[in-house]
Design an enzyme around this catalytic site. Sequence first.
Site, PDB file in Angstrom:
ATOM      1  N   LYS A 117       0.878  -1.180   0.000  1.00 59.36           N
ATOM      2  CA  LYS A 117       0.000   0.000   0.000  1.00 59.36           C
ATOM      3  C   LYS A 117       0.916   1.231   0.000  1.00 59.36           C
ATOM      4  O   LYS A 117       2.034   1.163   0.489  1.00 59.36           O
ATOM      5  CB  LYS A 117      -0.845   0.021   1.282  1.00 59.36           C
ATOM      6  CG  LYS A 117      -1.890  -1.076   1.380  1.00 59.36           C
ATOM      7  CD  LYS A 117      -3.280  -0.488   1.103  1.00 59.36           C
ATOM      8  CE  LYS A 117      -4.365  -1.535   1.247  1.00 59.36           C
ATOM      9  NZ  LYS A 117      -4.617  -1.874   2.651  1.00 59.36           N
ATOM     10  N   HIS A 124       1.575   6.760   2.601  1.00 62.83           N
ATOM     11  CA  HIS A 124       0.933   8.036   2.304  1.00 62.83           C
ATOM     12  C   HIS A 124       0.935   8.947   3.514  1.00 62.83           C
ATOM     13  O   HIS A 124       1.392   8.570   4.595  1.00 62.83           O
ATOM     14  CB  HIS A 124      -0.492   7.800   1.791  1.00 62.83           C
ATOM     15  CG  HIS A 124      -1.345   7.048   2.773  1.00 62.83           C
ATOM     16  ND1 HIS A 124      -2.001   7.657   3.799  1.00 62.83           N
ATOM     17  CD2 HIS A 124      -1.614   5.728   2.874  1.00 62.83           C
ATOM     18  CE1 HIS A 124      -2.654   6.745   4.505  1.00 62.83           C
ATOM     19  NE2 HIS A 124      -2.430   5.567   3.960  1.00 62.83           N
ATOM     20  N   HIS A 144       0.250   8.145   7.197  1.00 62.74           N
ATOM     21  CA  HIS A 144       1.215   7.484   8.081  1.00 62.74           C
ATOM     22  C   HIS A 144       2.310   8.436   8.561  1.00 62.74           C
ATOM     23  O   HIS A 144       3.202   8.033   9.290  1.00 62.74           O
ATOM     24  CB  HIS A 144       1.855   6.293   7.374  1.00 62.74           C
ATOM     25  CG  HIS A 144       1.014   5.051   7.465  1.00 62.74           C
ATOM     26  ND1 HIS A 144       0.971   4.276   8.601  1.00 62.74           N
ATOM     27  CD2 HIS A 144       0.173   4.472   6.581  1.00 62.74           C
ATOM     28  CE1 HIS A 144       0.149   3.266   8.409  1.00 62.74           C
ATOM     29  NE2 HIS A 144      -0.355   3.360   7.196  1.00 62.74           N
TER      30      HIS A 144
HETATM   31  N1  ARG Z   1      -1.218  -1.155   9.843  1.00 65.54           N
HETATM   32  C1  ARG Z   1      -2.231  -0.483  10.600  1.00 65.54           C
HETATM   33  C2  ARG Z   1      -2.867   0.613   9.752  1.00 65.54           C
HETATM   34  O1  ARG Z   1      -2.273   1.083   8.839  1.00 65.54           O
HETATM   35  C3  ARG Z   1      -1.691   0.156  11.852  1.00 65.54           C
HETATM   36  C4  ARG Z   1      -1.180  -0.816  12.878  1.00 65.54           C
HETATM   37  C5  ARG Z   1      -1.037  -0.185  14.224  1.00 65.54           C
HETATM   38  N2  ARG Z   1      -0.518  -1.075  15.212  1.00 65.54           N
HETATM   39  C6  ARG Z   1      -1.185  -2.046  15.793  1.00 65.54           C
HETATM   40  N3  ARG Z   1      -0.571  -2.817  16.633  1.00 65.54           N
HETATM   41  N4  ARG Z   1      -2.461  -2.241  15.552  1.00 65.54           N
HETATM   42  O2  ARG Z   1      -3.977   1.004  10.047  1.00 65.54           O
END
Ligand code: ARG
Length: 561
Positions: free
Chosen positions: A124, A127, A130
Amino acid sequence: MDYKKLLADTVIIEGIDSEEIMSQIVPSRDKAHGDYSLPCFRLAKAAGKNPAELAKEVVGRIGCYNFLEKAEAAGPFVNFTLNKQSYAKDVLEKVLSAGEYYGNSDIGRGKTVCIDYSSVNIAKPFHIGHLLNTVLGAALYRLHKKAGYNTVGINHLGDWGTQFGKLIVAYKLWGDDKDIEKRGVRSLVDIYVKFHKEAEKNPVLDDEARAWFKKIEDGDEEALSIFNRFKKSTLEEVEKIYKRLNVTFDSYAGESFYNDKMQPVLDLLTQKGLLVDDNGAKIVRLGDDMPPCLLVRSDGATLYATRDLAAAFYRKKTYNFDKCLYVVASQQNLHFRQWFKVLELAGEEWYKDLYHVAHGMVSLEEGSLSTRSGNVVYLDDVLNMAVSKSREIIKEKSEDLPNPDEVAEQIGVGAVIFGVLYNNRIKDMTFSYSRALNFDGETGPYVQYTQARCRSLLEKCSYPDCDPDYSGVAGEEAGEVLKLLDSYPDVILSAVEKYEPCYLSRFLVDLSQAFGKFYLACNIAKSPDAVRKARLMLVKAVRGVLADGLSLLGIQSPEKM
Ligand code: ARG
């Protein structure tokens, strides 16, 4: 120097010890009331006296001290004014002798904090959504280190889920290795978008995707090899950005890492009678104020929350953390409340040590960036734009810089980081290049510039070999700078306590502004040797603290700009 303690020791009230007196002393809000005040209300009550009378009595008994210019009774208050010169000497000696360690503390000694941040998704786009959790988490990581914690930075990669089955199907149909090599994630995003369009017309594609994801889960060699290639290509790109942002991690254990660690957790929850069947799916009911937490879908697939639970157990076992922070947007509030609650119900007392450090959304000012890819704003486009704009600015401002590209990178990236770390994290914000790059505004470049100016002053003015005359830094403007320098350790601690790097970014702007006023008020270069020495000590201390503060935020300090 702990002035509250020193001042408390000058105060004598029968029957009341100095600890208690110290607890009442506060920094004065108004300069007219000196530097510190002692409100006498509570002490008077304990001593059975009238507060105003007590204040007078106290002042009458205070002896002569070098550090104290005067103590006055004003109604029920005792106001203390410190001797400016001895204060200046204390602060400057303290800051300069500690050097880069100034502001370090040991409140975290012996404690471990895990920080989950950035946690990008494979295949992905990296962007702008993040950006904040990446720089915020990295700042908290460094701030905790500075406060003495043992820190573990974790990138909980989004590398698991049915979307990878879709991607494999898309890749097999339309994937172009050369394009992937060249455009990386952007190429993967394109075929993924195409998959969705095609699957609407041809639902068989979805079945194929499910089958491919099943293969990944079962460890099929071909499936894993394609998937790992996507992962590698995404990570290569993401790591370039991390490098620019000065972001590092101790672990990249993402969601896929927990593939074989979920079953024991599900077993535990079943044993406790918490995991129940719901039309073939498995859920934990959480009471009236929250929807149940879905952990296994009716087709047997596990979920994001299942992996978060497994990851929490794993982290507790592996790192035995005292705290585990999740730096994730506030949109995921419910998700975290739900699975934290599951742990609570399961009797895992350490659920109390988990914190969702929620933050708001960053968007770009309208029209400031046209993306090549619809409405997704890629982070490296944002950084590149900020760098090219800062390159233009320095071309005008300082045309003789020997390394303009390097400096433009430091300023541009610094402006973006500082810009998004300038507000309370929970607020949504609109990022504006012109605001973030204003060299005179409340910005990263302004702080960087002040720091560079201090450096050039230190280079230009000779540093005399005599004892400093602190009367050179006893004026009002210097006093403000000294007070701020003195407060730096407390600023760090409150940023750590509240998980708010903005306390630090705001402090850096305040210090830069106070320094600007000091700089205007006294002529450093032309002052007599001993006075100049004291002033240059202050310049040195300011430069050190600004550079240290910037580096905690992940921002570099150009030597010249
Ligand atoms: N990859 C997830 C997202 O982009 C965020 C993960 C955050 N960390 C976790 N332990 N849930 O939404």
